[in-house]
Design an enzyme around this catalytic site. Sequence first.
Site, PDB file in Angstrom:
ATOM      1  N   LYS A  29      54.350  34.375  63.629  1.00 52.45           N
ATOM      2  CA  LYS A  29      55.317  34.570  62.543  1.00 52.45           C
ATOM      3  C   LYS A  29      56.760  34.574  63.049  1.00 52.45           C
ATOM      4  O   LYS A  29      57.577  35.365  62.609  1.00 52.45           O
ATOM      5  CB  LYS A  29      55.056  35.874  61.795  1.00 52.45           C
ATOM      6  CG  LYS A  29      53.781  35.928  60.978  1.00 52.45           C
ATOM      7  CD  LYS A  29      53.775  37.197  60.146  1.00 52.45           C
ATOM      8  CE  LYS A  29      52.545  37.328  59.316  1.00 52.45           C
ATOM      9  NZ  LYS A  29      52.547  38.553  58.506  1.00 52.45           N
ATOM     10  N   LYS A  58      56.796  30.965  47.524  1.00 51.48           N
ATOM     11  CA  LYS A  58      57.867  31.867  47.937  1.00 51.48           C
ATOM     12  C   LYS A  58      57.928  31.917  49.463  1.00 51.48           C
ATOM     13  O   LYS A  58      56.901  31.855  50.152  1.00 51.48           O
ATOM     14  CB  LYS A  58      57.700  33.264  47.347  1.00 51.48           C
ATOM     15  CG  LYS A  58      56.527  34.075  47.833  1.00 51.48           C
ATOM     16  CD  LYS A  58      56.548  35.475  47.220  1.00 51.48           C
ATOM     17  CE  LYS A  58      55.415  36.344  47.731  1.00 51.48           C
ATOM     18  NZ  LYS A  58      55.451  36.592  49.178  1.00 51.48           N
ATOM     19  N   LYS A  87      50.932  39.423  49.011  1.00 49.81           N
ATOM     20  CA  LYS A  87      51.093  38.572  50.187  1.00 49.81           C
ATOM     21  C   LYS A  87      52.227  39.042  51.090  1.00 49.81           C
ATOM     22  O   LYS A  87      53.162  39.706  50.653  1.00 49.81           O
ATOM     23  CB  LYS A  87      51.366  37.125  49.745  1.00 49.81           C
ATOM     24  CG  LYS A  87      50.204  36.473  49.003  1.00 49.81           C
ATOM     25  CD  LYS A  87      49.021  36.256  49.928  1.00 49.81           C
ATOM     26  CE  LYS A  87      47.871  35.528  49.251  1.00 49.81           C
ATOM     27  NZ  LYS A  87      47.137  36.365  48.312  1.00 49.81           N
ATOM     28  N   ASP A  88      52.134  38.655  52.369  1.00 47.89           N
ATOM     29  CA  ASP A  88      53.152  39.016  53.348  1.00 47.89           C
ATOM     30  C   ASP A  88      54.521  38.506  52.922  1.00 47.89           C
ATOM     31  O   ASP A  88      54.645  37.426  52.337  1.00 47.89           O
ATOM     32  CB  ASP A  88      52.821  38.403  54.710  1.00 47.89           C
ATOM     33  CG  ASP A  88      51.535  38.940  55.304  1.00 47.89           C
ATOM     34  OD1 ASP A  88      50.505  38.863  54.630  1.00 47.89           O
ATOM     35  OD2 ASP A  88      51.582  39.442  56.435  1.00 47.89           O
ATOM     36  N   ARG A  89      55.534  39.273  53.253  1.00 44.09           N
ATOM     37  CA  ARG A  89      56.896  38.812  53.010  1.00 44.09           C
ATOM     38  C   ARG A  89      57.300  37.770  54.048  1.00 44.09           C
ATOM     39  O   ARG A  89      57.900  36.746  53.703  1.00 44.09           O
ATOM     40  CB  ARG A  89      57.877  39.996  53.066  1.00 44.09           C
ATOM     41  CG  ARG A  89      59.319  39.571  52.863  1.00 44.09           C
ATOM     42  CD  ARG A  89      60.265  40.752  52.747  1.00 44.09           C
ATOM     43  NE  ARG A  89      61.613  40.311  52.451  1.00 44.09           N
ATOM     44  CZ  ARG A  89      62.620  41.125  52.165  1.00 44.09           C
ATOM     45  NH1 ARG A  89      62.431  42.433  52.144  1.00 44.09           N
ATOM     46  NH2 ARG A  89      63.809  40.644  51.892  1.00 44.09           N
TER      47      ARG A  89
END
Length: 347
Positions: A29, A58, A87-89
């Site tokens: 990430k 997004k 969901k993950d940012r």
Amino acid sequence: MSESQPEKKVYPLDFSYLYGKPTCTGRFKQHCEDFRVEEQLDFELTGEGEHVCLWVKKVGENTDYLARQLAKFAGIAAKNVSYAGLKDRQAETYQWFSLYIPGKITPDFSSFESPGVSILKVIRHNKKLRTGCLSGNNFTITLREVSDKAQLQTVLDKVQHGVPNYFGNQRFGFDGHNVNAALQMFNGRKIKDRFKRGMYISAARSYLFNRIISQRIDDNLQASPMLGDCVQFVANRSFFPLPDLSEQTLQRLSTREVCLTAPLWGKGELTSSEDAQQYELDCLQDYNDLQAGLAKEGLKQERRPLLLIPEQFSYQWVDQATLTLSFYLPSGCYATSVIRELIEINI
């Protein structure tokens, strides 16, 4: 220390690795685009009804915050916006939101603006999208600055056969904070926020589940059944305790008609029996307070597969230190459970 501030317990997140703790390091990430998630619903949208469903891309945005922004744009209460999955940012996600908007007029979402957000599809449906109404998620993940390609290549060939089906450490909060918060809540601390209550309860339940898997790995029992082990039909998720360890039983396990499970704690007796039930009770003997708290909350005894098999698994080396891999996981399973077996993560 006062009774209102009980001493915190330590809940280590040192869950065992199936293939040994990775010696290879890498960056996970590093950019939002390095972690791409695409939801898969387990049904078709009807095209009509009181709920407007939005297929949204997004990047670097919080799911709950975006839900509130969509509510504001549509002129409805935030409680009338739901989503299928949180969901993950720090990711590029493709996910569904639903807005309760009765009547025939659908807002013109083409004029909705928010940094990193694109609305790709608008379609009505006859029901609210509820959390967990997914069949699963497709992941495309890029690992950068890989320190040892040869070592990682070895483990890549192994994880395709299964990894521990752990709940991700993000569920437990920093240093197990959410599990501690659950214990304090079980001991009488008032938590009015329903979201926080749910998060703490989920953390406690998930922690017990992870502890049993970790112990089975330590005892080399992650794939070896015990008498009374509760197995689940892969096709329909119903489960039952093993009455014997016959050749036929072992064959059903090897072909993955059924799979071994671990408990999601709740009220009542474990659904495992015989040796397996005693083993699970022994694994959790230090966590009676969490067990009692979860039972008091009224949760049912449930089961979850012990191992996770990444489906449609593929990978490609972009260069000597950059790897892109893709796979599909059923709803409720964590991509980090795969990644943690591959590399020691540098964020």
